[in-house]
Design a protein around this motif. Structure first.
Motif, mmCIF file in Angstrom:
data_model
loop_
_atom_site.group_PDB
_atom_site.id
_atom_site.type_symbol
_atom_site.label_atom_id
_atom_site.label_comp_id
_atom_site.label_asym_id
_atom_site.label_seq_id
_atom_site.Cartn_x
_atom_site.Cartn_y
_atom_site.Cartn_z
ATOM 1 N N GLU A 1 1.271 -0.978 -0.164
ATOM 2 C CA GLU A 1 0.360 0.110 -0.168
ATOM 3 C C GLU A 1 0.839 1.055 -0.124
ATOM 4 N N LYS A 2 0.292 2.465 0.103
ATOM 5 C CA LYS A 2 1.034 3.822 -0.806
ATOM 6 C C LYS A 2 1.128 5.118 0.320
ATOM 7 N N ARG A 3 1.970 4.972 0.622
ATOM 8 C CA ARG A 3 1.935 5.937 1.841
ATOM 9 C C ARG A 3 0.614 7.125 1.314
ATOM 10 N N GLY A 4 0.128 7.822 2.280
ATOM 11 C CA GLY A 4 -1.062 8.632 2.299
ATOM 12 C C GLY A 4 -2.127 7.658 1.974
ATOM 13 N N ALA A 5 -2.075 6.854 2.077
ATOM 14 C CA ALA A 5 -3.320 5.905 2.355
ATOM 15 C C ALA A 5 -4.239 5.957 3.674
ATOM 16 N N MET A 6 -5.582 5.853 3.511
ATOM 17 C CA MET A 6 -5.940 6.171 5.580
ATOM 18 C C MET A 6 -6.688 6.226 5.806
ATOM 19 N N ILE A 7 -7.264 5.999 6.355
ATOM 20 C CA ILE A 7 -8.517 5.740 7.459
ATOM 21 C C ILE A 7 -9.438 6.218 8.634
ATOM 22 N N GLU A 8 -10.270 6.426 8.382
ATOM 23 C CA GLU A 8 -10.975 7.231 9.819
ATOM 24 C C GLU A 8 -12.148 6.758 10.539
ATOM 25 N N LEU A 9 -12.449 6.216 11.631
ATOM 26 C CA LEU A 9 -12.889 6.008 12.044
ATOM 27 C C LEU A 9 -13.346 6.116 13.064
ATOM 28 N N ILE A 10 -14.981 6.287 13.327
ATOM 29 C CA ILE A 10 -15.686 6.851 14.795
ATOM 30 C C ILE A 10 -16.274 5.714 15.177
ATOM 31 N N TYR A 11 -16.859 5.861 16.773
ATOM 32 C CA TYR A 11 -17.756 4.949 17.013
ATOM 33 C C TYR A 11 -19.113 5.135 17.323
ATOM 34 N N THR A 12 -20.740 4.775 16.671
ATOM 35 C CA THR A 12 -21.539 5.013 16.965
ATOM 36 C C THR A 12 -22.246 3.528 18.059
ATOM 37 N N GLY A 13 -21.366 3.281 18.456
ATOM 38 C CA GLY A 13 -22.236 1.813 19.186
ATOM 39 C C GLY A 13 -21.657 0.992 17.926
ATOM 40 N N HIS A 14 -20.953 1.022 17.283
ATOM 41 C CA HIS A 14 -20.350 0.318 15.753
ATOM 42 C C HIS A 14 -19.044 1.341 15.270
ATOM 43 N N TRP A 15 -17.744 0.504 15.197
ATOM 44 C CA TRP A 15 -17.153 1.317 14.604
ATOM 45 C C TRP A 15 -17.519 1.128 12.867
ATOM 46 N N PHE A 16 -17.657 2.720 12.945
ATOM 47 C CA PHE A 16 -17.688 3.208 11.265
ATOM 48 C C PHE A 16 -16.572 3.947 10.732
ATOM 49 N N ILE A 17 -16.631 3.552 9.252
ATOM 50 C CA ILE A 17 -15.558 4.145 8.581
ATOM 51 C C ILE A 17 -16.073 5.485 8.487
ATOM 52 N N ARG A 18 -15.266 6.713 8.080
ATOM 53 C CA ARG A 18 -16.063 8.140 8.223
ATOM 54 C C ARG A 18 -15.439 8.528 6.946
ATOM 55 N N HIS A 19 -14.411 7.973 6.523
ATOM 56 C CA HIS A 19 -13.375 8.075 4.935
ATOM 57 C C HIS A 19 -11.980 7.594 5.273
ATOM 58 N N ALA A 20 -12.324 6.702 3.844
ATOM 59 C CA ALA A 20 -10.743 5.579 3.590
ATOM 60 C C ALA A 20 -10.769 5.858 2.195
ATOM 61 N N ASN A 21 -9.033 5.653 2.158
ATOM 62 C CA ASN A 21 -8.529 5.915 0.596
ATOM 63 C C ASN A 21 -7.546 4.998 0.853
ATOM 64 N N SER A 22 -7.241 4.401 -0.473
ATOM 65 C CA SER A 22 -6.124 3.142 -0.385
ATOM 66 C C SER A 22 -5.794 3.299 -2.002
ATOM 67 N N ALA A 23 -4.720 3.168 -2.465
ATOM 68 C CA ALA A 23 -4.066 3.174 -3.617
ATOM 69 C C ALA A 23 -4.239 1.773 -3.590
ATOM 70 N N VAL A 24 -3.977 0.929 -3.207
ATOM 71 C CA VAL A 24 -4.412 -0.609 -3.423
ATOM 72 C C VAL A 24 -5.447 -1.336 -3.158
ATOM 73 N N ALA A 25 -5.574 -1.508 -1.528
ATOM 74 C CA ALA A 25 -7.403 -2.202 -1.123
ATOM 75 C C ALA A 25 -6.892 -1.802 0.224
ATOM 76 N N LEU A 26 -7.997 -2.013 0.869
ATOM 77 C CA LEU A 26 -7.908 -1.737 1.957
ATOM 78 C C LEU A 26 -8.621 -3.639 2.110
ATOM 79 N N VAL A 27 -8.321 -4.803 2.850
ATOM 80 C CA VAL A 27 -7.862 -5.388 3.462
ATOM 81 C C VAL A 27 -9.245 -6.149 4.638
ATOM 82 N N THR A 28 -9.629 -7.162 4.992
ATOM 83 C CA THR A 28 -10.136 -7.796 5.989
ATOM 84 C C THR A 28 -9.430 -9.092 6.664
#
Length: 157
Positions: free
Chosen positions: A127-154
């Motif tokens: 994955e490339k530098r600058g890739a980012m994941i923002e999470l916020i907890y509202t009873g579950h963790w939710f993705i607020r924003h995410a970007n990647s050049a390759v892929a997000l994996v689970t």
């Protein structure tokens, strides 16, 4: 000008001065990020890290996990790669037992989006530098924003 500020404040709106804007700073984790210290291996975050940008360096070979603390409503984290991941390095964010990370991320290739509902979410090999994941907890963790050049994996491959 004082009268304008008083009117704004009386209307429940905050008049932000130039000094107040200058004092707003982003907090990082690790706290000594200015010295070039980044998360480079298995790390468990604490509640005190909420609101911080977690700087991750995956340039070394080997997968690792960043574990979220026991969540409280309103907690938020931003994870950002400060270097390109090694070709054999994946970095996972672990929400913890019985908790999932949910939401949509920017699609890769022909995909319009990726629908996430997983305990683990992270940055893929190379994955490339600058890739980012923002999470916020509202009873579950939710993705607020995410970007990647390759892929997000689970999961680790």
């Amino acid at each position: 000008m004082r009268r304008v500020q008083t009117l704004i404040n009386n209307n429940q709106n905050e008049f932000i001065t130039e000094v107040a804007l200058q004092n707003q700073k982003i907090a990082f984790s690790p706290d000594d990020a200015a010295t070039g210290t980044y998360v480079t291996g298995n790390t468990t975050l604490t509640n005190a890290d909420s609101g911080k940008v977690v700087l991750i360096n995956g340039a070394g070979e080997g997968n690792f996990t960043v574990t979220l603390p026991t969540a409280e409503l309103g907690m938020q984290f931003t994870f950002m790669l400060v270097s390109n991941n090694h070709a054999n390095t994946e970095v996972m964010i672990d929400a913890g037992s019985g908790v999932n990370i949910r939401g949509l991320s920017v699609g890769v290739g022909n995909a319009v989006y990726v629908n996430i509902n997983s305990r683990l979410l992270g940055f893929a090999d190379a994955e490339k530098r600058g890739a980012m994941i923002e999470l916020i907890y509202t009873g579950h963790w939710f993705i607020r924003h995410a970007n990647s050049a390759v892929a997000l994996v689970t999961s680790f491959s």
